[in-house]
Design a protein around this motif. Structure first.
Motif, PDB file in Angstrom:
ATOM      1  N   TYR A 274      24.049   7.858  -3.891  1.00 27.08           N
ATOM      2  CA  TYR A 274      23.737   9.226  -4.251  1.00 27.08           C
ATOM      3  C   TYR A 274      23.236   9.954  -3.031  1.00 27.08           C
ATOM      4  CZ  TYR A 274      22.234  13.271  -6.802  1.00 27.08           C
ATOM      5  OH  TYR A 274      22.116  14.550  -7.240  1.00 27.08           O
ATOM      6  N   PRO A 275      23.567  11.200  -2.792  1.00 31.16           N
ATOM      7  CA  PRO A 275      24.474  12.023  -3.581  1.00 31.16           C
ATOM      8  C   PRO A 275      25.927  11.705  -3.235  1.00 31.16           C
ATOM      9  CG  PRO A 275      23.605  13.318  -1.774  1.00 31.16           C
ATOM     10  CD  PRO A 275      22.955  11.955  -1.694  1.00 31.16           C
ATOM     11  N   GLY A 276      26.817  12.202  -4.026  1.00 25.74           N
ATOM     12  CA  GLY A 276      28.233  12.013  -3.787  1.00 25.74           C
ATOM     13  C   GLY A 276      28.736  10.646  -4.171  1.00 25.74           C
ATOM     14  N   GLY A 277      28.022   9.983  -5.052  1.00 22.42           N
ATOM     15  CA  GLY A 277      28.384   8.630  -5.430  1.00 22.42           C
ATOM     16  C   GLY A 277      29.654   8.518  -6.224  1.00 22.42           C
ATOM     17  N   ILE A 278      29.990   9.538  -6.989  1.00 20.28           N
ATOM     18  CA  ILE A 278      31.229   9.513  -7.760  1.00 20.28           C
ATOM     19  C   ILE A 278      32.271  10.344  -7.008  1.00 20.28           C
ATOM     20  CG2 ILE A 278      32.371  10.091  -9.940  1.00 20.28           C
ATOM     21  CD1 ILE A 278      29.648   9.676 -11.292  1.00 20.28           C
ATOM     22  N   VAL A 279      33.432   9.731  -6.821  1.00 21.49           N
ATOM     23  CA  VAL A 279      34.504  10.385  -6.081  1.00 21.49           C
ATOM     24  C   VAL A 279      35.752  10.414  -6.952  1.00 21.49           C
ATOM     25  CG1 VAL A 279      35.961  10.303  -4.020  1.00 21.49           C
ATOM     26  CG2 VAL A 279      33.558   9.569  -3.878  1.00 21.49           C
ATOM     27  N   GLU A 280      36.306  11.593  -7.111  1.00 25.19           N
ATOM     28  CA  GLU A 280      37.603  11.774  -7.753  1.00 25.19           C
ATOM     29  C   GLU A 280      38.648  11.771  -6.651  1.00 25.19           C
ATOM     30  OE1 GLU A 280      40.095  15.198 -10.257  1.00 25.19           O
ATOM     31  OE2 GLU A 280      38.088  15.649  -9.506  1.00 25.19           O
ATOM     32  N   VAL A 281      39.719  11.014  -6.858  1.00 24.90           N
ATOM     33  CA  VAL A 281      40.844  11.034  -5.928  1.00 24.90           C
ATOM     34  C   VAL A 281      42.052  11.500  -6.725  1.00 24.90           C
ATOM     35  CG1 VAL A 281      42.246   9.743  -4.294  1.00 24.90           C
ATOM     36  CG2 VAL A 281      39.836   9.109  -4.620  1.00 24.90           C
ATOM     37  N   LEU A 282      42.619  12.612  -6.297  1.00 27.07           N
ATOM     38  CA  LEU A 282      43.717  13.244  -7.015  1.00 27.07           C
ATOM     39  C   LEU A 282      44.990  13.218  -6.184  1.00 27.07           C
ATOM     40  CD1 LEU A 282      44.802  15.044  -9.376  1.00 27.07           C
ATOM     41  CD2 LEU A 282      43.989  17.015  -8.047  1.00 27.07           C
ATOM     42  N   GLN A 283      46.028  12.661  -6.777  1.00 27.70           N
ATOM     43  CA  GLN A 283      47.377  12.815  -6.232  1.00 27.70           C
ATOM     44  C   GLN A 283      47.997  13.931  -7.056  1.00 27.70           C
ATOM     45  OE1 GLN A 283      49.732   9.260  -5.569  1.00 27.70           O
ATOM     46  NE2 GLN A 283      51.582  10.360  -6.132  1.00 27.70           N
ATOM     47  N   PRO A 284      48.034  15.142  -6.501  1.00 27.13           N
ATOM     48  CA  PRO A 284      48.406  16.311  -7.304  1.00 27.13           C
ATOM     49  C   PRO A 284      49.822  16.239  -7.857  1.00 27.13           C
ATOM     50  CG  PRO A 284      47.488  16.963  -5.175  1.00 27.13           C
ATOM     51  CD  PRO A 284      47.740  15.492  -5.115  1.00 27.13           C
ATOM     52  N   ALA A 285      49.976  16.770  -9.058  1.00 33.24           N
ATOM     53  CA  ALA A 285      51.299  16.938  -9.652  1.00 33.24           C
ATOM     54  C   ALA A 285      52.022  18.052  -8.907  1.00 33.24           C
ATOM     55  CB  ALA A 285      51.172  17.291 -11.136  1.00 33.24           C
ATOM     56  N   THR A 286      53.330  18.032  -8.966  1.00 31.57           N
ATOM     57  CA  THR A 286      54.131  19.081  -8.355  1.00 31.57           C
ATOM     58  C   THR A 286      53.654  20.449  -8.858  1.00 31.57           C
ATOM     59  OG1 THR A 286      56.028  17.600  -8.234  1.00 31.57           O
ATOM     60  CG2 THR A 286      56.481  19.967  -8.087  1.00 31.57           C
ATOM     61  N   GLY A 287      53.442  21.359  -7.944  1.00 27.55           N
ATOM     62  CA  GLY A 287      53.000  22.710  -8.289  1.00 27.55           C
ATOM     63  C   GLY A 287      51.506  22.924  -8.174  1.00 27.55           C
ATOM     64  N   THR A 288      50.736  21.847  -8.102  1.00 24.70           N
ATOM     65  CA  THR A 288      49.277  21.982  -8.035  1.00 24.70           C
ATOM     66  C   THR A 288      48.838  22.712  -6.771  1.00 24.70           C
ATOM     67  OG1 THR A 288      48.972  19.984  -9.350  1.00 24.70           O
ATOM     68  CG2 THR A 288      47.082  20.730  -8.063  1.00 24.70           C
ATOM     69  N   GLU A 289      49.452  22.389  -5.646  1.00 22.24           N
ATOM     70  CA  GLU A 289      49.071  23.047  -4.395  1.00 22.24           C
ATOM     71  C   GLU A 289      49.283  24.556  -4.482  1.00 22.24           C
ATOM     72  OE1 GLU A 289      50.974  20.208  -4.301  1.00 22.24           O
ATOM     73  OE2 GLU A 289      49.950  18.808  -2.979  1.00 22.24           O
ATOM     74  N   LEU A 290      50.362  24.979  -5.153  1.00 24.53           N
ATOM     75  CA  LEU A 290      50.607  26.422  -5.322  1.00 24.53           C
ATOM     76  C   LEU A 290      49.548  27.064  -6.207  1.00 24.53           C
ATOM     77  CD1 LEU A 290      54.500  26.443  -5.750  1.00 24.53           C
ATOM     78  CD2 LEU A 290      53.170  27.195  -3.750  1.00 24.53           C
ATOM     79  N   LEU A 291      49.146  26.357  -7.267  1.00 23.18           N
ATOM     80  CA  LEU A 291      48.085  26.855  -8.149  1.00 23.18           C
ATOM     81  C   LEU A 291      46.779  26.996  -7.377  1.00 23.18           C
ATOM     82  CD1 LEU A 291      47.073  27.620 -11.008  1.00 23.18           C
ATOM     83  CD2 LEU A 291      46.617  25.167 -11.348  1.00 23.18           C
ATOM     84  N   PHE A 292      46.424  25.966  -6.610  1.00 28.13           N
ATOM     85  CA  PHE A 292      45.191  26.021  -5.819  1.00 28.13           C
ATOM     86  C   PHE A 292      45.261  27.137  -4.779  1.00 28.13           C
ATOM     87  CE2 PHE A 292      43.962  21.244  -6.460  1.00 28.13           C
ATOM     88  CZ  PHE A 292      43.671  21.492  -7.781  1.00 28.13           C
ATOM     89  N   ALA A 293      46.419  27.339  -4.169  1.00 29.33           N
ATOM     90  CA  ALA A 293      46.568  28.413  -3.182  1.00 29.33           C
ATOM     91  C   ALA A 293      46.381  29.777  -3.835  1.00 29.33           C
ATOM     92  CB  ALA A 293      47.936  28.322  -2.507  1.00 29.33           C
ATOM     93  N   MET A 294      46.904  29.959  -5.050  1.00 28.82           N
ATOM     94  CA  MET A 294      46.725  31.221  -5.767  1.00 28.82           C
ATOM     95  C   MET A 294      45.234  31.464  -6.023  1.00 28.82           C
ATOM     96  SD  MET A 294      45.873  32.510  -9.029  1.00 28.82           S
ATOM     97  CE  MET A 294      46.145  31.155 -10.153  1.00 28.82           C
TER      98      MET A 294
END
Length: 177
Positions: free
Chosen positions: A139-159
């Motif tokens: 702690y802090p930051g002990g829990i980590v999410e690792v995401l392999q984005p689905a197609t289109g996610t990068e465009l959503l995040f950019a928007m």
């Protein structure tokens, strides 16, 4: 030259996430006090094949996502009362987890397990994405999410990132989907 190792070798933190006791109050705080927004709301989500601590999970949750510069801020509200990472791992208002993006979830999982992290969650995201959550037991930051984005996610995040760059404080919560 120092080589990056451990969890940091997977990638850089792109998100900080919170599971507030009062979701609406947290949204108001982030938009009015912190000046972060607009938030984009994704309601009543469930991840296909979700497993929590090895058991199937039908957790349903709502997300609000916004950008503060290049860092994504995520607020999470669990909508049902089933065992989950959001219900069972209290954070007392502090940061719940950070998120790292990867293009190889299998390698990221192997790296996390090799350094002694506990696998908490595995699930499919969209048609071709995946996610894991690991507990690094720190702690802090002990829990980590690792995401392999689905197609289109990068465009959503950019928007969302672009919307934050020109946000004038109006329409602070925008529904998606």
């Amino acid at each position: 030259m120092t080589l990056v190792s451990g969890i940091a070798s997977i990638g850089s933190v792109m998100q900080i996430a919170f599971v507030p006791e009062d979701f609406d109050a947290a949204l108001k705080h982030w938009t009015t006090v912190m000046g972060v927004g607009p938030f984009f709301l994704l309601e009543n989500m469930a991840l296909e094949g979700m497993r929590y601590r090895g058991a199937p999970s039908d957790c349903v949750f709502t997300l609000a996502l916004a950008y503060w510069g290049d860092i994504q801020v995520e607020l999470i509200r669990q909508e049902n009362n089933v065992p989950s990472i959001y219900r069972d791992l209290p954070n007392h208002g502090a940061m719940h987890h950070v998120c790292i993006l990867t293009d190889n979830i299998a390698a990221a999982k192997a790296t996390a397990l090799a350094v002694g992290a506990e696998l908490l969650v595995e699930a499919k995201v969209g048609e071709d994405g995946s996610v894991i959550y690991v507990d690094t037991k720190g702690y802090p930051g002990g829990i980590v999410e690792v995401l392999q984005p689905a197609t289109g996610t990068e465009l959503l995040f950019a928007m969302m990132r672009d919307a934050a760059r020109t946000w004038d404080g109006s329409d602070p919560l925008r529904k998606l989907g």
